[in-house]
Design a protein around this motif. Structure first.
Motif, PDB file in Angstrom:
ATOM      1  N   LEU A   1      11.259   8.600  -8.155  1.00  0.00           N
ATOM      2  CA  LEU A   1      10.160   7.598  -8.123  1.00  0.00           C
ATOM      3  C   LEU A   1       9.913   6.642  -6.573  1.00  0.00           C
ATOM      4  CD1 LEU A   1      11.606   5.568 -11.546  1.00  0.00           C
ATOM      5  CD2 LEU A   1       9.639   7.047 -11.136  1.00  0.00           C
ATOM      6  N   TYR A   2      11.024   6.737  -6.057  1.00  0.00           N
ATOM      7  CA  TYR A   2      10.856   6.328  -4.819  1.00  0.00           C
ATOM      8  C   TYR A   2       9.790   7.056  -3.833  1.00  0.00           C
ATOM      9  CZ  TYR A   2      11.621   6.011   0.456  1.00  0.00           C
ATOM     10  OH  TYR A   2      11.414   6.015   1.936  1.00  0.00           O
ATOM     11  N   GLN A   3       9.671   8.377  -3.988  1.00  0.00           N
ATOM     12  CA  GLN A   3       8.556   8.898  -3.202  1.00  0.00           C
ATOM     13  C   GLN A   3       7.290   8.839  -3.806  1.00  0.00           C
ATOM     14  OE1 GLN A   3       8.937  10.563  -0.549  1.00  0.00           O
ATOM     15  NE2 GLN A   3      11.092  10.678  -0.188  1.00  0.00           N
ATOM     16  N   ARG A   4       7.308   8.636  -5.149  1.00  0.00           N
ATOM     17  CA  ARG A   4       5.934   8.641  -5.788  1.00  0.00           C
ATOM     18  C   ARG A   4       5.306   7.175  -5.783  1.00  0.00           C
ATOM     19  NH1 ARG A   4       7.397  13.101  -6.422  1.00  0.00           N
ATOM     20  NH2 ARG A   4       6.382  13.054  -4.558  1.00  0.00           N
ATOM     21  N   LEU A   5       6.467   6.258  -5.655  1.00  0.00           N
ATOM     22  CA  LEU A   5       5.726   4.804  -5.355  1.00  0.00           C
ATOM     23  C   LEU A   5       5.095   4.910  -3.941  1.00  0.00           C
ATOM     24  CD1 LEU A   5       8.437   2.657  -6.911  1.00  0.00           C
ATOM     25  CD2 LEU A   5       5.983   3.075  -7.661  1.00  0.00           C
ATOM     26  N   LYS A   6       5.938   5.462  -3.063  1.00  0.00           N
ATOM     27  CA  LYS A   6       5.483   5.419  -1.539  1.00  0.00           C
ATOM     28  C   LYS A   6       4.079   6.183  -1.177  1.00  0.00           C
ATOM     29  CE  LYS A   6       7.369   6.717   3.111  1.00  0.00           C
ATOM     30  NZ  LYS A   6       8.491   7.390   3.781  1.00  0.00           N
ATOM     31  N   GLU A   7       3.861   7.299  -2.072  1.00  0.00           N
ATOM     32  CA  GLU A   7       2.565   7.696  -2.186  1.00  0.00           C
ATOM     33  C   GLU A   7       1.450   6.969  -2.569  1.00  0.00           C
ATOM     34  OE1 GLU A   7       3.041  11.241  -4.508  1.00  0.00           O
ATOM     35  OE2 GLU A   7       4.408  12.235  -3.232  1.00  0.00           O
ATOM     36  N   ARG A   8       2.058   5.928  -3.523  1.00  0.00           N
ATOM     37  CA  ARG A   8       0.808   4.912  -3.780  1.00  0.00           C
ATOM     38  C   ARG A   8       0.895   3.433  -3.059  1.00  0.00           C
ATOM     39  NH1 ARG A   8      -0.104   5.247  -9.823  1.00  0.00           N
ATOM     40  NH2 ARG A   8       0.431   7.596 -10.618  1.00  0.00           N
ATOM     41  N   GLN A   9       1.347   3.872  -1.658  1.00  0.00           N
ATOM     42  CA  GLN A   9       1.379   2.801  -0.819  1.00  0.00           C
ATOM     43  C   GLN A   9       2.438   1.428  -1.376  1.00  0.00           C
ATOM     44  OE1 GLN A   9       0.144   3.412   2.176  1.00  0.00           O
ATOM     45  NE2 GLN A   9      -0.294   5.155   1.031  1.00  0.00           N
ATOM     46  N   ILE A  10       3.563   1.713  -2.112  1.00  0.00           N
ATOM     47  CA  ILE A  10       4.386   0.818  -2.484  1.00  0.00           C
ATOM     48  C   ILE A  10       5.817   1.083  -1.967  1.00  0.00           C
ATOM     49  CG2 ILE A  10       5.514  -0.315  -4.509  1.00  0.00           C
ATOM     50  CD1 ILE A  10       3.135   0.421  -6.256  1.00  0.00           C
ATOM     51  N   LEU A  11       6.334   0.437  -1.352  1.00  0.00           N
ATOM     52  CA  LEU A  11       7.751   0.691  -0.644  1.00  0.00           C
ATOM     53  C   LEU A  11       8.764   0.043  -1.493  1.00  0.00           C
ATOM     54  CD1 LEU A  11       7.027   0.561   3.124  1.00  0.00           C
ATOM     55  CD2 LEU A  11       7.253   2.679   1.658  1.00  0.00           C
TER      56      LEU A  11
END
Length: 350
Positions: free
Chosen positions: A305-315
């Motif tokens: 989930l951390y990686q998928r959120l990062k791909e969406r510009q959410i840290l």
């Protein structure tokens, strides 16, 4: 090259702060527990009118302007306050003054990961005592360990839990060493431990302007303790550790309690709504008295989930440590930012 350094410096791991994106990027940044609202308008107005004389001269070595302002707000004498380049420096001063090889530094885990780095630099013995089930505070184990320094983060990060005042009072009364109560997130909590510095001369309460006052970029924190305890900390601090601008802006910020309290109220309201929304998505959400939530996803693993959120510009913050690697720490943003996060998680987990 390795021969240049002390043995424990060569072998220790560096502290790794949360990711800081480049300025200008369109990022929803929920990984560093920063306040989503700007600093007080009083602070910003003062910043626009900086006197060049402040920069030409050396600053007050003890941060007198901030000490006087904080003294009025907190109701403690100004000489009970030490000012640091962020609360991290105050923590470091305690370790530098009190820890060395053959001395013990004790703290419950999981907690703020900087503690271990500061202690390793000094080469002192580290005793880590796990929190019990349901984040039970290991009071008796900490008393038995009786460290030369004992760190307690309350509210704690990453759990968000606060340590009951009675437990802190018992700990202070039975330890022979220094008890550091790290209250970085206290502005979002229901109670604080400031009264203990008057009751016990081995207690130092450490706070920051990074969270409640929206000044993480300023780097200003402080400790409150009996002057006899602070005397040893002043001996190891840098000559002019607080710059004149930080001192002046910090004084303005801590004086504007109405603005700070209004921002804190908004964060606490958003925290409640975000927790409800995440629970509806199937997340386990721990109780929090901070400006973040520690959550456990049930459908997907936390690192995914951390990686998928990062791909969406959410840290958000992921900790690859045992006991935490199945959870995420999520800073409470504005309601709009939180809603973008929740919708992204809904899509990823669907």
């Amino acid at each position: 090259m390795n021969n240049y350094f002390r043995n424990h410096i060569r072998t220790m791991a560096s502290y790794v702060p949360s990711e800081q994106p480049q300025p200008g990027l369109e990022i929803i940044k929920l990984n560093s527990n920063e306040n989503p609202y700007p600093p007080s308008p009083v602070v910003l107005d003062l910043l626009k009118n900086i006197n060049g004389e402040w920069l030409r001269r050396y600053p007050e070595p003890l941060g007198g302007e901030f000490r006087r302002a904080a003294s009025k707000v907190l109701g403690v004498p100004h000489d009970w306050i030490i000012v640091g380049n962020g609360s991290d420096e105050v923590l470091n001063l305690v370790v530098r003054a009190c820890a060395e090889p053959g001395r013990k530094v004790v703290y419950p885990i999981p907690t703020y990961v900087l503690y271990v780095t500061l202690v390793q630099i000094q080469g002192a013995e580290i005793i880590q005592i796990p929190y019990g089930e349901d984040d039970r505070f290991p009071l008796e184990e900490l008393i038995t360990a009786d460290g030369n320094v004992t760190f307690i983060a309350s509210p704690n990060s990453p759990s968000g839990c606060i340590v009951p005042m009675e437990d802190l009072r018992k700990l202070a009364s039975r330890l022979s060493g220094v008890l550091v109560i790290d209250e970085a997130y206290v502005d979002f909590a229901q109670e604080n431990a400031l009264a203990l510095v008057k009751e016990y001369d081995n207690v130092v309460v450490v706070r920051t302007l990074s969270k409640g006052y929206s000044l993480a970029g300023l780097r200003l924190g402080f400790g409150v303790a009996n002057p006899r305890l602070l005397d040893g900390l002043f001996k190891v601090k840098d000559s002019y550790n607080i710059d004149a601008i930080a001192c002046a802006l910090g004084a303005a910020a801590i004086t504007d309690q109405a603005y700070k309290n209004a921002c804190v109220a908004k964060v606490k309201g958003s925290r409640t709504k975000l927790a409800t929304d995440l629970k509806q998505l199937g997340f386990q959400v721990g109780d929090s008295q901070t400006n973040f939530l520690l959550v456990q996803p049930l459908q997907e693993n936390a690192q995914f989930l951390y990686q998928r959120l990062k791909e969406r510009q959410i840290l958000v913050r992921y900790f690859p440590h045992p006991g935490l690697d199945h959870k995420l720490r999520i800073t409470v943003g504005t309601d709009q930012q939180n809603q973008v996060l929740v919708e992204a998680l809904r899509q990823i987990c669907s």
